[in-house]
Write a protein that holds these residues in place. Structure first.
Motif, PDB file in Angstrom:
ATOM      1  N   THR A   1      12.850   5.685  -5.870  1.00 24.41           N
ATOM      2  CA  THR A   1      13.200   7.102  -5.764  1.00 24.41           C
ATOM      3  C   THR A   1      14.066   7.512  -6.941  1.00 24.41           C
ATOM      4  O   THR A   1      14.756   6.672  -7.537  1.00 24.41           O
ATOM      5  N   HIS A   2      14.046   8.783  -7.258  1.00 23.50           N
ATOM      6  CA  HIS A   2      14.807   9.307  -8.383  1.00 23.50           C
ATOM      7  C   HIS A   2      15.458  10.620  -7.990  1.00 23.50           C
ATOM      8  O   HIS A   2      15.011  11.308  -7.070  1.00 23.50           O
ATOM      9  N   ASP A   3      16.550  10.950  -8.695  1.00 27.64           N
ATOM     10  CA  ASP A   3      17.224  12.221  -8.462  1.00 27.64           C
ATOM     11  C   ASP A   3      17.512  12.878  -9.806  1.00 27.64           C
ATOM     12  O   ASP A   3      17.026  12.425 -10.846  1.00 27.64           O
ATOM     13  N   SER A   4      18.322  13.923  -9.773  1.00 25.55           N
ATOM     14  CA  SER A   4      18.570  14.694 -10.997  1.00 25.55           C
ATOM     15  C   SER A   4      19.402  13.927 -12.019  1.00 25.55           C
ATOM     16  O   SER A   4      19.450  14.313 -13.188  1.00 25.55           O
ATOM     17  N   THR A   5      20.077  12.859 -11.601  1.00 24.31           N
ATOM     18  CA  THR A   5      20.935  12.105 -12.516  1.00 24.31           C
ATOM     19  C   THR A   5      20.216  10.910 -13.139  1.00 24.31           C
ATOM     20  O   THR A   5      20.823  10.180 -13.929  1.00 24.31           O
ATOM     21  N   THR A   6      18.963  10.684 -12.783  1.00 22.80           N
ATOM     22  CA  THR A   6      18.217   9.553 -13.326  1.00 22.80           C
ATOM     23  C   THR A   6      16.939  10.038 -13.999  1.00 22.80           C
ATOM     24  O   THR A   6      16.470  11.152 -13.744  1.00 22.80           O
ATOM     25  N   LEU A   7      16.390   9.194 -14.840  1.00 19.83           N
ATOM     26  CA  LEU A   7      15.148   9.516 -15.529  1.00 19.83           C
ATOM     27  C   LEU A   7      13.953   9.175 -14.656  1.00 19.83           C
ATOM     28  O   LEU A   7      14.033   8.349 -13.745  1.00 19.83           O
ATOM     29  N   SER A   8      12.830   9.789 -14.963  1.00 25.14           N
ATOM     30  CA  SER A   8      11.586   9.430 -14.298  1.00 25.14           C
ATOM     31  C   SER A   8      11.127   8.070 -14.821  1.00 25.14           C
ATOM     32  O   SER A   8      11.589   7.604 -15.872  1.00 25.14           O
TER      33      SER A   8
ATOM     34  N   SER B   1       0.811  -1.223   0.000  1.00 21.74           N
ATOM     35  CA  SER B   1       0.000   0.000   0.000  1.00 21.74           C
ATOM     36  C   SER B   1       0.840   1.265   0.000  1.00 21.74           C
ATOM     37  O   SER B   1       0.308   2.357  -0.219  1.00 21.74           O
ATOM     38  N   HIS B   2       2.149   1.161   0.229  1.00 21.15           N
ATOM     39  CA  HIS B   2       2.996   2.350   0.204  1.00 21.15           C
ATOM     40  C   HIS B   2       3.066   2.917  -1.211  1.00 21.15           C
ATOM     41  O   HIS B   2       3.008   2.179  -2.207  1.00 21.15           O
ATOM     42  N   ALA B   3       3.221   4.213  -1.303  1.00 19.03           N
ATOM     43  CA  ALA B   3       3.261   4.885  -2.601  1.00 19.03           C
ATOM     44  C   ALA B   3       4.447   4.405  -3.423  1.00 19.03           C
ATOM     45  O   ALA B   3       5.581   4.393  -2.943  1.00 19.03           O
ATOM     46  N   GLY B   4       4.185   4.014  -4.653  1.00 20.16           N
ATOM     47  CA  GLY B   4       5.238   3.630  -5.575  1.00 20.16           C
ATOM     48  C   GLY B   4       5.633   2.172  -5.543  1.00 20.16           C
ATOM     49  O   GLY B   4       6.335   1.711  -6.456  1.00 20.16           O
ATOM     50  N   VAL B   5       5.200   1.414  -4.540  1.00 19.86           N
ATOM     51  CA  VAL B   5       5.633   0.020  -4.429  1.00 19.86           C
ATOM     52  C   VAL B   5       5.061  -0.823  -5.563  1.00 19.86           C
ATOM     53  O   VAL B   5       5.785  -1.558  -6.243  1.00 19.86           O
ATOM     54  N   LEU B   6       3.773  -0.719  -5.779  1.00 20.60           N
ATOM     55  CA  LEU B   6       3.138  -1.508  -6.833  1.00 20.60           C
ATOM     56  C   LEU B   6       3.701  -1.139  -8.198  1.00 20.60           C
ATOM     57  O   LEU B   6       3.949  -2.012  -9.048  1.00 20.60           O
ATOM     58  N   ARG B   7       3.908   0.159  -8.425  1.00 18.97           N
ATOM     59  CA  ARG B   7       4.482   0.598  -9.702  1.00 18.97           C
ATOM     60  C   ARG B   7       5.882   0.038  -9.898  1.00 18.97           C
ATOM     61  O   ARG B   7       6.257  -0.386 -10.997  1.00 18.97           O
TER      62      ARG B   7
ATOM     63  N   SER C   1      15.445   2.828 -14.019  1.00 15.80           N
ATOM     64  CA  SER C   1      14.586   3.931 -13.581  1.00 15.80           C
ATOM     65  C   SER C   1      13.108   3.568 -13.675  1.00 15.80           C
ATOM     66  O   SER C   1      12.269   4.208 -13.041  1.00 15.80           O
ATOM     67  N   MET C   2      12.775   2.505 -14.441  1.00 18.04           N
ATOM     68  CA  MET C   2      11.396   2.072 -14.543  1.00 18.04           C
ATOM     69  C   MET C   2      10.877   1.499 -13.235  1.00 18.04           C
ATOM     70  O   MET C   2       9.684   1.597 -12.944  1.00 18.04           O
TER      71      MET C   2
END
Length: 279
Positions: free
Chosen positions: A244-251, A167-173, A239-240
């Motif tokens: 978590t993401h930062d400025s050096t990785t893609l969304s 149920s945490h945000a982003g886990v299922l994705r 990155s898929m």
């Protein structure tokens, strides 16, 4: 005086041969049957699933022991249940990618590709069917392995800072993204096998693209590295499913688009060679 009676013979009728048509559904069914008839399919898929689950559980256990002992490795300091559970993705991608190469290049090494293309003269449906069938299988194996690793791994790290649930945000994705990434790796392996028509060559290019080139890019200057690194196949794919993401990785969305471009490039090259050159 005898009378000869002529009996009319009935004309012999040859039973009409059934008209078989090459359809997309039949080509898919043929490739599905060929895939599961090979022992290497079962072995390699089992290894891919084992790598994904086993290394995820090992990394989760190592994190748990580090928390308990108070001597946490720097590499595990910021880990989450998702990153720990998907630690085996880098190993699973090799197994699934190699099997993808074998699906197509193996037919060239045995000569079976001649029979396949004699049955499907238009050629390209064979490539699309092989890629679709194995890509779907790799997608299912990767998704199932990711969820199994997370369910057991999250139980191991329960009560630690890395603990998470579905149920945490982003886990299922992230879990679905890992499965999709492995499915596309299988498609790229299939395309490389058809493009190079060599098992050794296809595996070599696959390993170089996913593992060796990212290491070589790290030798470049920081300005070049930051501009090139996010668009490499392995980094875009990572990155898929990264949480978590930062400025050096893609969304995640951008990473998916870049990785789809790499997949389309490999398939396009394979389709061009298959349509233009003899087998």
């Amino acid at each position: 005086m005898s009378t000869l009676t002529a009996t009319a013979e009935e004309p012999r009728t040859t039973p009409a041969r059934p008209a078989y048509r090459v359809t997309g559904r039949r080509v898919l069914a043929s490739e599905w049957a060929k895939l599961w008839s090979l022992r290497s399919t079962w072995i390699t898929l089992g290894l891919g699933l084992l790598f994904l689950v086993a290394f995820g559980l090992i990394s989760a256990s190592r994190y748990k022991s580090g928390i308990g002992s108070g001597h946490m490795d720097r590499d595990f300091a910021d880990s989450t249940a998702v990153s720990l559970s998907l630690f085996g993705t880098n190993f699973a991608q090799l197994a699934l990618g190699v099997l993808g190469v074998l699906v197509t290049a193996g037919e060239y090494s045995t000569g079976m590709i001649r029979s396949t293309l004699a049955a499907v003269p238009r050629r390209l449906p064979v490539l699309w069917s092989k890629a679709a069938v194995f890509g779907l299988v790799a997608l299912v194996v990767g998704t199932v392995g990711g969820f199994v690793a997370f369910l057991f791994g999250s139980g191991i790290v329960s009560g630690t800072p890395a603990a998470m649930s579905l149920s945490h945000a982003g886990v299922l994705r992230s879990l679905l993204g890992a499965g999709l990434y492995l499915g596309l790796v299988g498609v790229i392996g299939t395309a490389l096998g058809a493009l190079l028509r060599s098992v050794a060559g296809g595996i070599s290019v696959l390993v170089a693209a996913l593992m060796l080139i990212p290491g070589l890019i790290s030798l470049l200057s920081s300005s070049w590295r930051d501009d090139i690194s996010p668009y490499l196949p392995s980094n875009a794919g990572e990155s898929m499913f990264a949480l978590t993401h930062d400025s050096t990785t893609l969304s995640p969305g951008a990473g998916l688009m870049v990785f789809l471009c790499w997949t389309a490039l490999a398939l396009g090259g394979a389709a061009y060679r298959l349509a233009r050159t003899d087998v």
